[in-house]
Scaffold this motif. Structure first.
Motif, PDB file in Angstrom:
ATOM      1  N   ARG A 103      -5.734  14.170  -8.098  1.00 27.96           N
ATOM      2  CA  ARG A 103      -4.905  13.551  -7.065  1.00 27.96           C
ATOM      3  C   ARG A 103      -5.106  12.041  -7.082  1.00 27.96           C
ATOM      4  NH1 ARG A 103      -7.676  15.837  -1.457  1.00 27.96           N
ATOM      5  NH2 ARG A 103      -9.854  15.712  -2.121  1.00 27.96           N
ATOM      6  N   THR A 104      -4.106  11.343  -6.598  1.00 29.02           N
ATOM      7  CA  THR A 104      -4.116   9.883  -6.696  1.00 29.02           C
ATOM      8  C   THR A 104      -4.844   9.214  -5.540  1.00 29.02           C
ATOM      9  OG1 THR A 104      -1.972   9.699  -5.551  1.00 29.02           O
ATOM     10  CG2 THR A 104      -1.935   9.870  -7.971  1.00 29.02           C
ATOM     11  N   HIS A 105      -4.947   9.878  -4.402  1.00 27.80           N
ATOM     12  CA  HIS A 105      -5.585   9.287  -3.218  1.00 27.80           C
ATOM     13  C   HIS A 105      -6.354  10.362  -2.464  1.00 27.80           C
ATOM     14  CE1 HIS A 105      -2.180   6.603  -4.053  1.00 27.80           C
ATOM     15  NE2 HIS A 105      -2.904   5.641  -3.519  1.00 27.80           N
ATOM     16  N   VAL A 131       2.355  13.915  -1.519  1.00 26.42           N
ATOM     17  CA  VAL A 131       1.666  14.130  -0.245  1.00 26.42           C
ATOM     18  C   VAL A 131       1.490  12.787   0.447  1.00 26.42           C
ATOM     19  CG1 VAL A 131       0.430  16.216  -0.960  1.00 26.42           C
ATOM     20  CG2 VAL A 131      -0.575  13.978  -1.412  1.00 26.42           C
ATOM     21  N   ALA A 132       1.328  12.841   1.767  1.00 22.48           N
ATOM     22  CA  ALA A 132       1.093  11.610   2.521  1.00 22.48           C
ATOM     23  C   ALA A 132      -0.313  11.093   2.230  1.00 22.48           C
ATOM     24  CB  ALA A 132       1.264  11.869   4.016  1.00 22.48           C
ATOM     25  N   VAL A 133      -0.437   9.781   2.088  1.00 20.86           N
ATOM     26  CA  VAL A 133      -1.755   9.167   1.911  1.00 20.86           C
ATOM     27  C   VAL A 133      -2.447   9.140   3.264  1.00 20.86           C
ATOM     28  CG1 VAL A 133      -2.978   7.042   1.324  1.00 20.86           C
ATOM     29  CG2 VAL A 133      -1.033   7.802  -0.067  1.00 20.86           C
ATOM     30  N   PRO A 134      -3.623   9.737   3.391  1.00 24.46           N
ATOM     31  CA  PRO A 134      -4.293   9.795   4.695  1.00 24.46           C
ATOM     32  C   PRO A 134      -4.910   8.461   5.087  1.00 24.46           C
ATOM     33  CG  PRO A 134      -5.682  10.788   3.009  1.00 24.46           C
ATOM     34  CD  PRO A 134      -4.389  10.438   2.336  1.00 24.46           C
ATOM     35  N   GLU A 135      -5.125   8.304   6.386  1.00 25.21           N
ATOM     36  CA  GLU A 135      -5.814   7.126   6.914  1.00 25.21           C
ATOM     37  C   GLU A 135      -7.291   7.451   7.078  1.00 25.21           C
ATOM     38  OE1 GLU A 135      -5.382   3.987   7.887  1.00 25.21           O
ATOM     39  OE2 GLU A 135      -3.348   3.890   7.083  1.00 25.21           O
ATOM     40  N   MET A 189       0.846  -1.198   0.000  1.00 27.44           N
ATOM     41  CA  MET A 189       0.000   0.000   0.000  1.00 27.44           C
ATOM     42  C   MET A 189       0.878   1.243   0.000  1.00 27.44           C
ATOM     43  SD  MET A 189      -2.912   1.540   0.041  1.00 27.44           S
ATOM     44  CE  MET A 189      -4.030   0.158   0.311  1.00 27.44           C
ATOM     45  N   HIS A 190       0.569   2.162  -0.907  1.00 27.49           N
ATOM     46  CA  HIS A 190       1.328   3.410  -0.973  1.00 27.49           C
ATOM     47  C   HIS A 190       1.129   4.219   0.307  1.00 27.49           C
ATOM     48  CE1 HIS A 190       2.906   3.684  -5.087  1.00 27.49           C
ATOM     49  NE2 HIS A 190       1.854   2.991  -5.455  1.00 27.49           N
ATOM     50  N   THR A 191       2.203   4.815   0.789  1.00 29.66           N
ATOM     51  CA  THR A 191       2.108   5.777   1.883  1.00 29.66           C
ATOM     52  C   THR A 191       2.252   7.200   1.369  1.00 29.66           C
ATOM     53  OG1 THR A 191       4.483   5.577   2.313  1.00 29.66           O
ATOM     54  CG2 THR A 191       3.021   4.132   3.576  1.00 29.66           C
ATOM     55  N   THR A 192       2.687   7.324   0.111  1.00 35.53           N
ATOM     56  CA  THR A 192       2.832   8.635  -0.509  1.00 35.53           C
ATOM     57  C   THR A 192       1.978   8.698  -1.769  1.00 35.53           C
ATOM     58  OG1 THR A 192       5.098   8.817   0.300  1.00 35.53           O
ATOM     59  CG2 THR A 192       4.450  10.307  -1.488  1.00 35.53           C
ATOM     60  N   GLY A 193       1.185   9.739  -1.849  1.00 35.00           N
ATOM     61  CA  GLY A 193       0.375   9.963  -3.030  1.00 35.00           C
ATOM     62  C   GLY A 193       0.861  11.191  -3.777  1.00 35.00           C
ATOM     63  N   GLY A 214      -2.295  27.249  -5.771  1.00 30.77           N
ATOM     64  CA  GLY A 214      -1.834  26.276  -4.779  1.00 30.77           C
ATOM     65  C   GLY A 214      -2.858  25.212  -4.466  1.00 30.77           C
ATOM     66  N   GLY A 215      -4.090  25.374  -4.993  1.00 26.25           N
ATOM     67  CA  GLY A 215      -5.147  24.398  -4.758  1.00 26.25           C
ATOM     68  C   GLY A 215      -5.119  23.280  -5.779  1.00 26.25           C
ATOM     69  N   VAL A 216      -5.666  22.122  -5.397  1.00 25.98           N
ATOM     70  CA  VAL A 216      -5.717  20.969  -6.287  1.00 25.98           C
ATOM     71  C   VAL A 216      -6.660  21.270  -7.451  1.00 25.98           C
ATOM     72  CG1 VAL A 216      -6.342  18.518  -6.469  1.00 25.98           C
ATOM     73  CG2 VAL A 216      -5.217  19.375  -4.403  1.00 25.98           C
TER      74      VAL A 216
END
Length: 340
Positions: free
Chosen positions: A100-102, A28-32, A1-5, A68-70
């Motif tokens: 975004r990927t995640h 960016v960090a993949v959130p939980e 599982m990716h931890t970085t997106g 700066g926004g997605v």
């Protein structure tokens, strides 16, 4: 599982045509997911012309994307972790996650994708927002009647191709406008339009008039600019003009050069009793169940065909988007995400 997106943000507001430097790729960090939430992994990202408007800081039907926004966008995503009772791992959903990927979501504004969406990318095209734009705008505003003439520009694209095919199903005559021999051949040969005109031809206006000997009863406006100027003299009395796009004008940084054509347009609106109605597809969201049922059946029985232009690699989204604004895509433009 990716931890970085990864995500792509608006780095700068474009002046005229967007440049690659107007976008920025970030890790960016993949959130939980928390209780009642799911973690989604994007599989396919839709690229659409309306996104160009979101890059500008001007009043519109939706708030602009902040610097700066997605970047705004709709995706097909897969549930990879779930703490929500209604969503299981592996389910495919339609979501507005942006570029975004995640992302973590609480389950609201997600649409589960069933077997009618095959391949699943149709949820972003022929059975998604573009297809529904064509379906609702043409049938609710255009109201084509048997033997009337329906004209649409960008006829090889996801909206225009649907407009013409639905017009044919309703017994109308479909005339498409497209750019280049390959796209014109597709519109006539594969999609079954009655006629097609190349807007790049030096005799475009005359060729359009020849393709519409009985005038135009419905013009589905996606482009604006010079195409509208060629269409306007051909509009019949009581013609209907659903307006959902003006792609020829999206990169304009100021007022167009040349004479002010608005007075002439308004004179024709008055003298021919024209109906022009701008719309955003969400206005007709209550029609979505009927749209999916009817169009998926038309696809199954071969009355509706579609084409997708799939670009591989998340990082390639900005260049693909810039190319779309210049007409370089052929069919519904989608980015296939290149990670688990």
């Amino acid at each position: 599982m990716h931890t970085t997106g990864r995500q792509i943000v608006l780095a700068a507001r474009p002046t005229g045509t967007p440049k690659s430097t107007d976008f920025r790729l970030e890790e960016v960090a993949v959130p939980e997911p928390g209780d009642g939430e799911v973690l989604l992994a994007t599989r396919y990202l839709s690229l659409d012309p309306y996104m160009r408007g979101r890059m500008d800081d001007r009043k519109s039907y939706a708030a602009p994307t902040p610097v700066g926004g997605v970047m705004e966008g709709e995706v097909v995503a897969e549930v990879v972790r779930s703490r929500h009772p209604d969503y299981g791992i592996g389910e495919r959903v339609l979501a507005r996650l942006g570029w975004r990927t995640h992302a973590v979501c609480d389950g609201t504004e997600l649409t589960k994708l069933d077997s009618r969406f095959s391949p699943v990318t149709t949820a972003l095209g022929v059975l998604g927002m573009p297809g529904m734009t064509a379906y609702t705008g043409l049938l609710t505003i255009g109201k084509p009647q048997p033997n009337q003439t329906v004209v649409v520009a960008a006829a090889s694209g996801p909206v225009g191709s649907m407009v013409g095919q639905i017009a044919k199903i309703k017994g109308a005559r479909a005339v498409g406008i497209a750019g280049g021999a390959q796209k014109c051949a597709f519109v006539k040969g594969e999609l079954g339009f009655d006629a097609v005109v190349d807007h790049r031809s030096p005799d475009f206006a005359d060729e359009l008039a020849a393709a519409c000997p009985n005038g135009i009863d419905v013009y589905f406006e996606l482009v604006g600019g010079g195409v509208w100027q060629a269409v306007m003299p051909l509009l019949n009395q009581f013609a209907r003009v659903p307006v959902c796009g003006l792609i020829a004008q999206y990169n304009n940084s100021g007022q167009p050069e040349g004479p002010d054509r608005l007075p002439a347009t308004m004179r024709e609106v008055l003298s021919r009793s024209l109906t022009m109605r701008g719309f955003i597809v969400r206005e007709f969201w209550d029609q979505r169940p009927a749209f999916v049922d009817e169009v998926s059946a038309w696809i199954s029985d071969g009355r509706v065909r579609f084409r997708e232009d799939i670009v591989k690699g998340f990082a390639n989204a900005p260049e693909a988007f810039i190319g779309m604004l210049d007409g370089r895509n052929f069919g519904k433009l989608i980015v296939e995400i290149d990670e688990d």
